[in-house]
Design an enzyme around this catalytic site. Sequence first.
Site, PDB file in Angstrom:
ATOM      1  N   SER A 111      -1.619  -1.334  -8.448  1.00  0.00           N
ATOM      2  CA  SER A 111      -1.245  -0.947  -7.092  1.00  0.00           C
ATOM      3  C   SER A 111       0.064  -1.611  -6.691  1.00  0.00           C
ATOM      4  O   SER A 111       0.141  -2.837  -6.574  1.00  0.00           O
ATOM      5  CB  SER A 111      -2.343  -1.358  -6.109  1.00  0.00           C
ATOM      6  OG  SER A 111      -1.830  -1.272  -4.797  1.00  0.00           O
ATOM      7  N   HIS A 140      -0.943   3.160  -9.000  1.00  0.00           N
ATOM      8  CA  HIS A 140      -1.707   3.412  -7.779  1.00  0.00           C
ATOM      9  C   HIS A 140      -0.793   3.227  -6.562  1.00  0.00           C
ATOM     10  O   HIS A 140      -0.151   2.195  -6.404  1.00  0.00           O
ATOM     11  CB  HIS A 140      -2.879   2.434  -7.724  1.00  0.00           C
ATOM     12  CG  HIS A 140      -3.838   2.638  -6.603  1.00  0.00           C
ATOM     13  ND1 HIS A 140      -4.885   3.537  -6.658  1.00  0.00           N
ATOM     14  CD2 HIS A 140      -3.927   2.046  -5.385  1.00  0.00           C
ATOM     15  CE1 HIS A 140      -5.576   3.482  -5.525  1.00  0.00           C
ATOM     16  NE2 HIS A 140      -5.021   2.583  -4.739  1.00  0.00           N
ATOM     17  N   ASP A 185      -0.626   3.336  -2.470  1.00  0.00           N
ATOM     18  CA  ASP A 185      -1.429   3.276  -1.241  1.00  0.00           C
ATOM     19  C   ASP A 185      -0.628   3.753  -0.045  1.00  0.00           C
ATOM     20  O   ASP A 185       0.367   3.133   0.322  1.00  0.00           O
ATOM     21  CB  ASP A 185      -1.866   1.831  -0.987  1.00  0.00           C
ATOM     22  CG  ASP A 185      -2.862   1.350  -2.025  1.00  0.00           C
ATOM     23  OD1 ASP A 185      -3.962   1.920  -2.080  1.00  0.00           O
ATOM     24  OD2 ASP A 185      -2.529   0.420  -2.785  1.00  0.00           O
ATOM     25  N   MET A 189      -0.680   4.256   3.904  1.00  0.00           N
ATOM     26  CA  MET A 189      -1.410   3.829   5.112  1.00  0.00           C
ATOM     27  C   MET A 189      -0.653   4.249   6.358  1.00  0.00           C
ATOM     28  O   MET A 189       0.566   4.101   6.411  1.00  0.00           O
ATOM     29  CB  MET A 189      -1.547   2.309   5.124  1.00  0.00           C
ATOM     30  CG  MET A 189      -2.166   1.735   3.875  1.00  0.00           C
ATOM     31  SD  MET A 189      -2.308  -0.044   4.064  1.00  0.00           S
ATOM     32  CE  MET A 189      -2.881  -0.480   2.419  1.00  0.00           C
ATOM     33  N   HIS A 214      -3.499   7.115  -3.155  1.00  0.00           N
ATOM     34  CA  HIS A 214      -4.670   6.778  -2.332  1.00  0.00           C
ATOM     35  C   HIS A 214      -4.277   6.919  -0.867  1.00  0.00           C
ATOM     36  O   HIS A 214      -3.570   6.088  -0.319  1.00  0.00           O
ATOM     37  CB  HIS A 214      -5.092   5.331  -2.677  1.00  0.00           C
ATOM     38  CG  HIS A 214      -6.203   4.799  -1.835  1.00  0.00           C
ATOM     39  ND1 HIS A 214      -6.532   3.458  -1.804  1.00  0.00           N
ATOM     40  CD2 HIS A 214      -7.078   5.409  -1.009  1.00  0.00           C
ATOM     41  CE1 HIS A 214      -7.548   3.271  -0.981  1.00  0.00           C
ATOM     42  NE2 HIS A 214      -7.898   4.434  -0.478  1.00  0.00           N
ATOM     43  N   MET A 265      -4.787   6.622   2.845  1.00  0.00           N
ATOM     44  CA  MET A 265      -5.570   5.980   3.911  1.00  0.00           C
ATOM     45  C   MET A 265      -4.958   6.440   5.217  1.00  0.00           C
ATOM     46  O   MET A 265      -4.306   5.686   5.941  1.00  0.00           O
ATOM     47  CB  MET A 265      -5.492   4.453   3.759  1.00  0.00           C
ATOM     48  CG  MET A 265      -6.362   3.939   2.624  1.00  0.00           C
ATOM     49  SD  MET A 265      -5.949   2.244   2.175  1.00  0.00           S
ATOM     50  CE  MET A 265      -4.665   2.575   0.982  1.00  0.00           C
ATOM     51  N   MET A 291     -14.321   1.956  -2.784  1.00  0.00           N
ATOM     52  CA  MET A 291     -13.578   0.777  -2.320  1.00  0.00           C
ATOM     53  C   MET A 291     -14.455  -0.461  -2.479  1.00  0.00           C
ATOM     54  O   MET A 291     -15.621  -0.467  -2.101  1.00  0.00           O
ATOM     55  CB  MET A 291     -13.191   0.932  -0.842  1.00  0.00           C
ATOM     56  CG  MET A 291     -12.124   1.978  -0.553  1.00  0.00           C
ATOM     57  SD  MET A 291     -10.581   1.749  -1.457  1.00  0.00           S
ATOM     58  CE  MET A 291     -10.010   0.161  -0.823  1.00  0.00           C
ATOM     59  N   GLY A 339      -6.971  -1.305   3.595  1.00  0.00           N
ATOM     60  CA  GLY A 339      -5.930  -1.693   4.548  1.00  0.00           C
ATOM     61  C   GLY A 339      -5.016  -2.809   4.084  1.00  0.00           C
ATOM     62  O   GLY A 339      -3.850  -2.830   4.437  1.00  0.00           O
ATOM     63  N   PHE A 340      -5.546  -3.731   3.273  1.00  0.00           N
ATOM     64  CA  PHE A 340      -4.720  -4.861   2.876  1.00  0.00           C
ATOM     65  C   PHE A 340      -4.994  -5.283   1.442  1.00  0.00           C
ATOM     66  O   PHE A 340      -6.126  -5.177   0.961  1.00  0.00           O
ATOM     67  CB  PHE A 340      -4.982  -6.062   3.801  1.00  0.00           C
ATOM     68  CG  PHE A 340      -4.668  -5.770   5.234  1.00  0.00           C
ATOM     69  CD1 PHE A 340      -3.365  -5.827   5.706  1.00  0.00           C
ATOM     70  CD2 PHE A 340      -5.683  -5.387   6.111  1.00  0.00           C
ATOM     71  CE1 PHE A 340      -3.075  -5.511   7.030  1.00  0.00           C
ATOM     72  CE2 PHE A 340      -5.401  -5.074   7.437  1.00  0.00           C
ATOM     73  CZ  PHE A 340      -4.086  -5.144   7.901  1.00  0.00           C
ATOM     74  N   GLY A 389      -5.047  -8.316  -1.531  1.00  0.00           N
ATOM     75  CA  GLY A 389      -5.369  -9.739  -1.590  1.00  0.00           C
ATOM     76  C   GLY A 389      -6.702 -10.149  -0.994  1.00  0.00           C
ATOM     77  O   GLY A 389      -6.920 -11.322  -0.708  1.00  0.00           O
ATOM     78  N   ASP A 415     -11.330  -0.303  -6.261  1.00  0.00           N
ATOM     79  CA  ASP A 415     -10.068  -0.720  -5.660  1.00  0.00           C
ATOM     80  C   ASP A 415     -10.322  -1.842  -4.664  1.00  0.00           C
ATOM     81  O   ASP A 415     -11.019  -1.649  -3.673  1.00  0.00           O
ATOM     82  CB  ASP A 415      -9.450   0.505  -4.963  1.00  0.00           C
ATOM     83  CG  ASP A 415      -8.117   0.216  -4.309  1.00  0.00           C
ATOM     84  OD1 ASP A 415      -7.571  -0.890  -4.496  1.00  0.00           O
ATOM     85  OD2 ASP A 415      -7.613   1.123  -3.603  1.00  0.00           O
ATOM     86  N   GLY A 416      -9.723  -2.994  -4.966  1.00  0.00           N
ATOM     87  CA  GLY A 416      -9.766  -4.113  -4.028  1.00  0.00           C
ATOM     88  C   GLY A 416     -10.437  -5.342  -4.614  1.00  0.00           C
ATOM     89  O   GLY A 416     -11.590  -5.284  -5.038  1.00  0.00           O
ATOM     90  N   GLY A 417      -9.676  -6.418  -4.679  1.00  0.00           N
ATOM     91  CA  GLY A 417     -10.251  -7.692  -5.115  1.00  0.00           C
ATOM     92  C   GLY A 417     -10.604  -7.765  -6.592  1.00  0.00           C
ATOM     93  O   GLY A 417     -11.465  -8.551  -6.981  1.00  0.00           O
ATOM     94  N   GLY A 442      -3.897  -4.973  -7.669  1.00  0.00           N
ATOM     95  CA  GLY A 442      -2.623  -5.164  -6.995  1.00  0.00           C
ATOM     96  C   GLY A 442      -2.125  -6.587  -7.154  1.00  0.00           C
ATOM     97  O   GLY A 442      -1.276  -6.888  -7.993  1.00  0.00           O
ATOM     98  N   SER A 443      -2.708  -7.493  -6.359  1.00  0.00           N
ATOM     99  CA  SER A 443      -2.277  -8.899  -6.391  1.00  0.00           C
ATOM    100  C   SER A 443      -2.388  -9.494  -7.778  1.00  0.00           C
ATOM    101  O   SER A 443      -1.542 -10.282  -8.198  1.00  0.00           O
ATOM    102  CB  SER A 443      -3.143  -9.744  -5.460  1.00  0.00           C
ATOM    103  OG  SER A 443      -3.367  -9.084  -4.253  1.00  0.00           O
TER     104      SER A 443
HETATM  105  C1  DX5 Z   1      -6.243  -1.786  -0.140  1.00  0.00           C
HETATM  106  C2  DX5 Z   1      -5.599  -0.902  -1.165  1.00  0.00           C
HETATM  107  C3  DX5 Z   1      -5.516  -1.484  -2.513  1.00  0.00           C
HETATM  108  C4  DX5 Z   1      -4.760  -2.779  -2.623  1.00  0.00           C
HETATM  109  C5  DX5 Z   1      -5.534  -3.599  -3.595  1.00  0.00           C
HETATM  110  O1  DX5 Z   1      -6.597  -1.061   0.949  1.00  0.00           O
HETATM  111  O2  DX5 Z   1      -6.304   0.317  -1.282  1.00  0.00           O
HETATM  112  O3  DX5 Z   1      -5.082  -0.545  -3.482  1.00  0.00           O
HETATM  113  O4  DX5 Z   1      -3.439  -2.647  -3.082  1.00  0.00           O
HETATM  114  O5  DX5 Z   1      -5.004  -4.868  -3.632  1.00  0.00           O
HETATM  115  P1  DX5 Z   1      -5.734  -6.062  -4.379  1.00  0.00           P
HETATM  116  O6  DX5 Z   1      -5.868  -5.692  -5.820  1.00  0.00           O
HETATM  117  O7  DX5 Z   1      -4.791  -7.201  -4.159  1.00  0.00           O
HETATM  118  O8  DX5 Z   1      -7.058  -6.271  -3.715  1.00  0.00           O
HETATM  119 ZN    ZN Z   2      -5.727   1.663  -2.979  1.00  0.00          ZN
END
Ligand code: DX5
Ligand code: ZN
Length: 216
Positions: free
Chosen positions: A7, A32, A34, A36, A65, A67, A136, A141-142, A144, A174-176, A196-197
């Site tokens: 991401s 990926h 995102d 928003m 993706h 959102m 998810m 939304g964010f 990290g 997706d996420g964490g 992502g992170s």
């Molecule tokens: C959050 C996004 C993710 C985000 C994941 O709403 O949909 O794609 O980039 O970031 P990490 O991998 O850092 O949780």
């Molecule tokens: Zn995403």
Amino acid sequence: MNILSPSILSADFWNLSENIGKVEQGGVPWLHIDVMDGVFVPSISYGMPVIKCIDRRTDLFLDVHLMIDRPERYVKEFAECGADLINFHLESTQKAEEIIQAVRALGKKVGITIKPGTPVSAAEPFLEQVDMVLVMTVEPGFAGQKLIPECLEKVRRLRSFVRSRGLDLDIEVDGGIYLDNVEQALEAGANVIVAGSSIFRNDVSGNISKFMELMN
Ligand code: DX5
Ligand code: ZN
């Protein structure tokens, strides 16, 4: 097949081309993206012009993706700017059926996405019409955030439901997702992993090769 979908939300945008180059060099097939809108989720990211520029310069499969509130308003625009897969949230629209058909008619892959609080049963009516379900593993939304473990239970339930129906469907998380929990996600039944992170912080190439090793 297991697929890594980095991401770019956590990328260094000043060096975006360099970052995407590292994804390509690492042998990663997907990216990926995102989108928003500050309405469906509190934050605002980027949209069509950015996707268009990326699409012009890379052959990576663009996993978009959305959102955004009422994504039915923008299906054509996202397809035209280069999305290969359009994922939209079931919570963001009353017109899921219509969106699925529109994306298909434009020759793109389509995915439905569910937030942590949305049960797997909400996705069940659509499973025969889509290419993917994105589960998810954090509130959208964010970047990290920390993975919510109950979401992997949803992945497990969805995978067994999909298997019992004899369907061939990608399940994306997706996420964490980090190196220390990616195997749990795969074991639960996900085969597309967004990170992502854990990819774009620090040594991007090193992170990619560690992920690729665990995923193959
Ligand atoms: C959050 C996004 C993710 C985000 C994941 O709403 O949909 O794609 O980039 O970031 P990490 O991998 O850092 O949780
Ligand atoms: Zn995403």
